[in-house]
Structure formats: structure tokens, C-alpha cells
Motif scaffolding. Structure first.
Motif, PDB file in Angstrom:
ATOM      1  N   HIS A 156     -33.054  17.884  36.326  1.00 49.53           N
ATOM      2  CA  HIS A 156     -33.544  18.705  35.207  1.00 49.53           C
ATOM      3  C   HIS A 156     -34.615  17.983  34.367  1.00 49.53           C
ATOM      4  CE1 HIS A 156     -30.204  21.211  36.468  1.00 49.53           C
ATOM      5  NE2 HIS A 156     -29.496  20.085  36.493  1.00 49.53           N
ATOM      6  N   GLU A 171     -27.318  18.264  29.811  1.00 51.45           N
ATOM      7  CA  GLU A 171     -27.186  17.536  31.083  1.00 51.45           C
ATOM      8  C   GLU A 171     -28.427  16.678  31.365  1.00 51.45           C
ATOM      9  OE1 GLU A 171     -26.833  20.100  34.496  1.00 51.45           O
ATOM     10  OE2 GLU A 171     -27.034  18.448  35.927  1.00 51.45           O
ATOM     11  N   HIS A 225     -26.541  14.256  38.324  1.00 51.61           N
ATOM     12  CA  HIS A 225     -26.317  15.478  37.521  1.00 51.61           C
ATOM     13  C   HIS A 225     -25.008  15.383  36.747  1.00 51.61           C
ATOM     14  CE1 HIS A 225     -29.471  18.052  39.417  1.00 51.61           C
ATOM     15  NE2 HIS A 225     -29.417  17.048  40.285  1.00 51.61           N
ATOM     16  N   ALA A 226     -24.748  16.387  35.916  1.00 49.67           N
ATOM     17  CA  ALA A 226     -23.437  16.559  35.284  1.00 49.67           C
ATOM     18  C   ALA A 226     -23.139  18.053  35.314  1.00 49.67           C
ATOM     19  CB  ALA A 226     -23.438  16.016  33.861  1.00 49.67           C
ATOM     20  N   ARG A 258     -26.711  27.148  41.037  1.00 52.36           N
ATOM     21  CA  ARG A 258     -27.099  26.723  39.689  1.00 52.36           C
ATOM     22  C   ARG A 258     -28.181  25.639  39.734  1.00 52.36           C
ATOM     23  NH1 ARG A 258     -25.671  23.640  35.749  1.00 52.36           N
ATOM     24  NH2 ARG A 258     -24.243  22.381  36.959  1.00 52.36           N
ATOM     25  N   GLU A 259     -27.950  24.635  40.570  1.00 54.93           N
ATOM     26  CA  GLU A 259     -28.912  23.532  40.620  1.00 54.93           C
ATOM     27  C   GLU A 259     -30.246  23.981  41.229  1.00 54.93           C
ATOM     28  OE1 GLU A 259     -28.310  21.165  38.888  1.00 54.93           O
ATOM     29  OE2 GLU A 259     -26.267  20.397  39.054  1.00 54.93           O
TER      30      GLU A 259
HETATM   31 ZN   LIG Z   1     -27.694  19.647  37.388  1.00 51.96          ZN
END
Ligand SMILES: [Zn+2]
Length: 426
Positions: A156, A171, A225-226, A258-259
Motif C-alpha cells: 500500500h 496498514e 502487510h497487515a 482485497r490486496e
Molecule cells: Zn495489505
């Protein structure tokens, strides 16, 4: 020029009859990165726009005939890169001209992005850097010459915050901090070398992240990521590898969706030129990549499991875009859940971040020891080289050993450490 009324800073424009139906500017941001400086306008409507340049001085003019500015565009010069000034002029009949004063002549791209949560329409002005950006290490004193290259990709950035935590933490920030700590650790120990795909708060397209790893001839690729989950109680870390056949689990399917949507939030121009990702050295083949990725993921997972809770005890697989097209071992690590209030707090805590970075470092080292391409094979994880800013508490978190044990084994008379000092890890 005479038909424009100059808007002085602090002056607010009153809405008049002639502006009805026009769009409004509801937000404004600048993200400065090594390959581009991005200006984003949040707009209530999809409005027409026209771009022109004046060469002396270097100016980019953006004309928006159906747009009204309600508040002045303020910006921080320290993060605006080549943009030295921004002037706005509103004509009496409606219509806004934004004039960017630049410190050099630059290529640019202007495009409109369709609404996507949490944004309405966004007009993006990208000022493209002239030179090919060079990979950067977080801090020069942590430079390593080791040939085995780990590309760390903090997920991100910029307009794409990633998951938003229970108390509003992002995140993108957690991912960058953990990635920087991991890169520092790798480079300070000198057994491998690390570079980051991004070193600050700006967006890079998923394909550019992969393109970067390939240009740098990385040996392994690690995307950090988180997580987010609808269930607030969901917790723990998980490690993913690429699945060509789709997700191995519901979690994987949802996460990949989502990612992979990051480019929509981050803002990528549809149809824009992307690096040719197919022309890679495919001599080793996809089977080799999957096998090695699984081995790497297993090594990381086992270290993460020793340092904290796991969400999934097995290596997961899903169709992450960022893991495609690199023909080197590639994994995506979800370090924990932003949506879990106590985990969100931990993920933002320095020592917890060091613990995760340490676990990933030890996992990478264990994998490197089994990788025939790794020149430093056979190295044991028994020594730690002290770097500037290190403390026993920090080394204890990273290397998963108690402060007392460190004192005892190294017969330390005091807790003061000297950069360059080598400690034995029991
Ligand atoms: Zn992520």
C-alpha cells in the motif's frame, strides 16, 4: 487572464447561481515518491479538464471549466518535490485554473479515477521523474555488500491506506515500519542485502513493485502487510504463496481480492504502460518457483510461530497479483490483524515490530542456508553484529533470546553496547 478573478489565500468563494451544477473540490493531497510526484484532487463530479504547459517559467496549467474551489489549496513544500508553488484562479462565470510552478521541466500524466471507497471522483496529476529511481536502503549506515538480495515490499502507501485499524491506524504505515526494521536488520548483519520497493508514504502499482524486484535481480521477494477481517477477534500472522488456481481457502480468496484491489485505491491509470513482465529468465520454471516459495514461506512461518500467534499454521496460497510474474521465491506476509484492537496496538509498537522483523530475518537466514543460489550458505545464526542505536532489549526482541541470557553468555559487565561489537546468540 483578465476574465479570471485571482483568489487570494484565505478568501472563500461564495456560491452563486452561475456555479450550480458545477463540481466541487472536496480534498487535495500531494504524494512525493522517487519516480513521480502525485497530486490528487477529490471531486464531487466527473468534470472535463484540459492541461497546458508554459515553458518559461516551468508551469503546468490545469483548466477545469466546471469546477469550483471552496477552500484554498494548501501544501507542505517539504514533501512536494518539484512543485514550488500552486496558484488558483477562479473565473466569474465558473471555471478554475490551477497553475503549478515547477523547478524543472517534467513529463506529466493527468487522469480521472472513478469513485471507489472511501473516495468519490479523483483527478490525478502525475509529474514523472526524469531519472530511473535507484533502490534505497533505509539508512546509509546499514549498507551491506552481500550478494544475496532480498527485495522487501511494504504494501500500500499514498492514497491507498490498506486496512484501517480499530482505532484508525493505517496498514500502510505498519507495513513500512516493519519493512524498514527488517531491512536495517538484514543490512546491519551483512549476510544478505535488502532494498525496499518504497521508502516513504506514496503509492507504487503492484506491477511496478514486481518490475522493481526483477530489475534489481532480487533473489527473494517479500511483500509485507497487515490483515483486516470482519471478525474483530481474528488474530495472528499468516504467510501466503502464489496459487495459479485461485485461493486455497476462503480467507485467501477474500484477502487476495482485497490486496489486489490496492491499485484501485492507490490510483493506477488504466491502460498505462507497464513494464514487460513476461520477458524474464524462465529457465528455472514455475515448478521451481512454487517449490522454493513454499520452502521460504515455511521457514518464515515457523519463526513467526515461535515469536507470536499464527492465524494459520500452514502456508496458505492465493492469487496475489504482487506474487505473479516474478520468477524468484516470493511470499506475502500478513503480520497480524489491524481490525483486532489489541493486535492493532501491538503492530504499532516498536518492540513488537522488531520481534516480527527478527522472526522474518531468522526465517530468511534459514531459507538462505538451504538455497543453492545463496553464497553465504552454512552460516549459523549464532552471532549478532551491534549497529548504531541497538540495545539489549532490541536485540532480545529481534533474536528471540532473553536479555539475561545475552548478558550471561557474552559476560557483559554493563548494558552499554558499541557499534561493531559481535555478540554470541545463545
Ligand atoms: Zn495489505
Amino acid at each position: 487572464m483578465s476574465r479570471f478573478v485571482l483568489l487570494l489565500t484565505g478568501t472563500f468563494l461564495l456560491m452563486s447561481e452561475s456555479f450550480s451544477g458545477a463540481g466541487l473540490v472536496s480534498g487535495f493531497r500531494i504524494w512525493h515518491g522517487p519516480d513521480r510526484t502525485r497530486v490528487v484532487f477529490d471531486l464531487t463530479n466527473d468534470v472535463p479538464y484540459e492541461v497546458s504547459v508554459s515553458e518559461l517559467p516551468n508551469q503546468l496549467n490545469l483548466d477545469l471549466p466546471d469546477l469550483v474551489l471552496m477552500t484554498p489549496l494548501t501544501f507542505d513544500r517539504s514533501v512536494s518535490g518539484p512543485i514550488e508553488s500552486i496558484k488558483t484562479e477562479q473565473s466569474e462565470s465558473g471555471g478554475l485554473r490551477v497553475v503549478f510552478g515547477l523547478n524543472e521541466e517534467l513529463e506529466y500524466q493527468v487522469f480521472m479515477l472513478a469513485p471507489r471507497e472511501p473516495y468519490a471522483f479523483r483527478l490525478v496529476v502525475d509529474l514523472l521523474a526524469k531519472i530511473e529511481p535507484r533502490p534505497t536502503v533505509p539508512l546509509p549506515e546499514f549498507e551491506s555488500n552481500a550478494p544475496y538480495l532480498v527485495v522487501i515490499d511494504p504494501g500500500h502507501g499514498g492514497d491507498d491506506p490498506g486496512a484501517i485499524g480499530a482505532s484508525g491506524k493505517y496498514e500502510k504505515k505498519v507495513a513500512l515500519q516493519i519493512s524498514q526494521r527488517l531491512a536495517e536488520l538484514i543490512n546491519s548483519q551483512g549476510k544478505m542485502r535488502a532494498v525496499l520497493t518504497r521508502t516513504n508514504d506514496y503509492y507504487i502499482s503492484l506491477r511496478d513493485r514486481v518490475g522493481f524486484a526483477m530489475r534489481e535481480r532480487a533473489d527473494v521477494f517479500l511483500s509485507i502487510h497487515a490483515d483486516a477481517a470482519k471478525r474483530k477477534g481474528a488474530s495472528g500472522a499468516s504467510v501466503f504463496i502464489l496459487s495459479e488456481k485461485g485461493a486455497g481457502s476462503e480467507l485467501g480468496k477474500w484477502l487476495a481480492q482485497r490486496e489486489n484491489a490496492a491499485d484501485l485505491a492507490g490510483g493506477v491509470k488504466i491502460g498505462a504502460h507497464e513494464p514487460d513482465l513476461q520477458k524474464t529468465l524462465l529457465d528455472m520454471g514455475i515448478d521451481w518457483k512454487v517449490k522454493e516459495s513454499r520452502k521460504l514461506a515455511g521457514a518464515l512461518l515457523s519463526q513467526l510461530g515461535e515469536s507470536g500467534p499464527l492465524h494459520s499454521a500452514d502456508v496458505e496460497s492465493a492469487a496475489f497479483v504482487v506474487l505473479k510474474a516474478v520468477d524468484i521465491p516470493a511470499v506475502l506476509v500478513e503480520t497480524g490483524f489491524m481490525t483486532n484492537p489489541s493486535e492493532e496496538k501491538k503492530l504499532n509498537d516498536r518492540l513488537f515490530q522488531e520481534k516480527i522483523a527478527g522472526a522474518l530475518y531468522r526465517g530468511l537466514l534459514a531459507y538462505c542456508n538451504t538455497d543453492v543460489r545463496c553464497p553465504n550458505r552454512g552460516i549459523q545464526n549464532q552471532h549478532y553484529r551491534v549497529a548504531e542505536g541497538d540495545s539489549l532489549a532490541l536485540i532480545s526482541a529481534r533474536m528471540k533470546v532473553s536479555v539475561d541470557a545475552l548478558r550471561r553468555v557474552n559476560q557483559l559487565q554493563s548494558d552499554r553496547l558499541v557499534p561493531g561489537q559481535v555478540l554470541t546468540i545463545p
